[in-house]
Write an enzyme that holds these catalytic residues in place. Sequence first.
Site, PDB file in Angstrom:
ATOM      1  CE1 TYR A  29       0.709   8.170   9.301  1.00 11.09           C
ATOM      2  CE2 TYR A  29       1.113   6.072   8.399  1.00 11.09           C
ATOM      3  CZ  TYR A  29       1.150   7.372   8.396  1.00 11.09           C
ATOM      4  OH  TYR A  29       1.965   7.896   7.363  1.00 11.09           O
ATOM      5  NE  ARG A  45       2.898  -2.336   5.957  1.00 13.95           N
ATOM      6  CZ  ARG A  45       3.438  -1.823   4.898  1.00 13.95           C
ATOM      7  NH1 ARG A  45       3.604  -0.572   4.572  1.00 13.95           N
ATOM      8  NH2 ARG A  45       3.837  -2.833   3.593  1.00 13.95           N
ATOM      9  N   PRO A  88       0.808  -1.155  -0.020  1.00  9.02           N
ATOM     10  CG  PRO A  88       0.012  -1.248   2.288  1.00  9.02           C
ATOM     11  CD  PRO A  88       0.708  -1.943   1.068  1.00  9.02           C
ATOM     12  NE  ARG A 113      10.146   5.626  -1.642  1.00 12.62           N
ATOM     13  CZ  ARG A 113       9.911   5.351  -0.514  1.00 12.62           C
ATOM     14  NH1 ARG A 113       9.803   4.227   0.003  1.00 12.62           N
ATOM     15  NH2 ARG A 113       9.503   6.447   0.267  1.00 12.62           N
TER      16      ARG A 113
END
Length: 372
Positions: free
Chosen positions: A183, A231, A24, A325
């Site tokens: 987060y 995750r 993601p 990436r």
Amino acid sequence: MSSALFSPITLRNLTLKNRLVVSPMCQYISENGSANDWHLMHLGSFSIGGFGLVMTEATNVNAVGKITHKCATLCTDDNEAAMKRVIDFSKKFGVAAQGIQLAHAGRKGSTQPPALGGQPLKPEDGAWETVAPSAVPYGPGWHTPRALTKAEIQQIQEDHVASVKRALRVGYDLIEMHAGHGYLTHQFLSPISNRRTDEYGGSLENRMRFALETFEAMRAAWPEDKPMGARVSATDWVAGGWTPEETVVLAKELRKLGCDYVDVSSGGLDPEQRIPLAHGYQVHLSQKIRNEADIKTMSVGLIADAQQAEEIIKTGQADFVCMGRGAMWDPRFPWHAAEIFGDEAPYPPRSTPCHPTLRPQLFPNRQKQDSK
């Protein structure tokens, strides 16, 4: 002999064609939280490139949970309809399973996109009040978040459940709870950001409570035959922060609640982190969690070489290799890696004219292999 990287794997009722996953990746281009033509191209392109699973970016369960004004959400009917358009397209023309990561940014919200500096928004830029386990800012100059009340914690958990139900209607095959990268859920886990004195803070059991309650509620709303993972950041890379050993404990508890895999990343909680960046620098964390928690893992982080990816799967360091990436650099990485191993990656019907067996002038060795 087939490579380990291109061996299928089954999670509940979902069989993935290989172990390559598009990680993601936040795109910072949504409009009022809704996907648009960029997402159609971005996710659609990966979906035809031979990956086993394509993950939609961290998608927030409410507007306060966004990192930036341009982040994706899945909390309105418009969000749901826009995302369904993208996933319907990706499934119709692609060959990959589709997953989504559901998130809440907590104290790391209300910022500019990374391309614009990633700094906290000013009032004139539309800043909003952020929330967190405790009123502890991410770093100097950042917004001081408001500590969540228990009622607000419950509401955020309900928002996660509501987004799970929307993800099911969109047509996703898999969902992932985001409990890493600094987060909100990670903020509850780490003693650096969690200074609470109630049942959501203090001991490891208490700091894990929000993550485990949220996962359990999400799992209950997601069909039993569909896989669900999480995750995590396996370490904060900061003294006194969240540790790999604590991550093992969390992974064991998540497995008991029906978690099918742990996507192992690291860092993101504190600007004082010191990350030893190198090729596959997080693989050892994936291996530790896989071995000690007896759960499937995904490994991510500077993995862009086919031989390295093969070795990670072959030696049992992880069950999946995630690429972010690297996938952007080469959206057809599975096709190219398969040629290295003399193996097969899936091609959608409209892409079969470029298959090596139909271009013998460019792939003479492949032609000989196929004729044996």
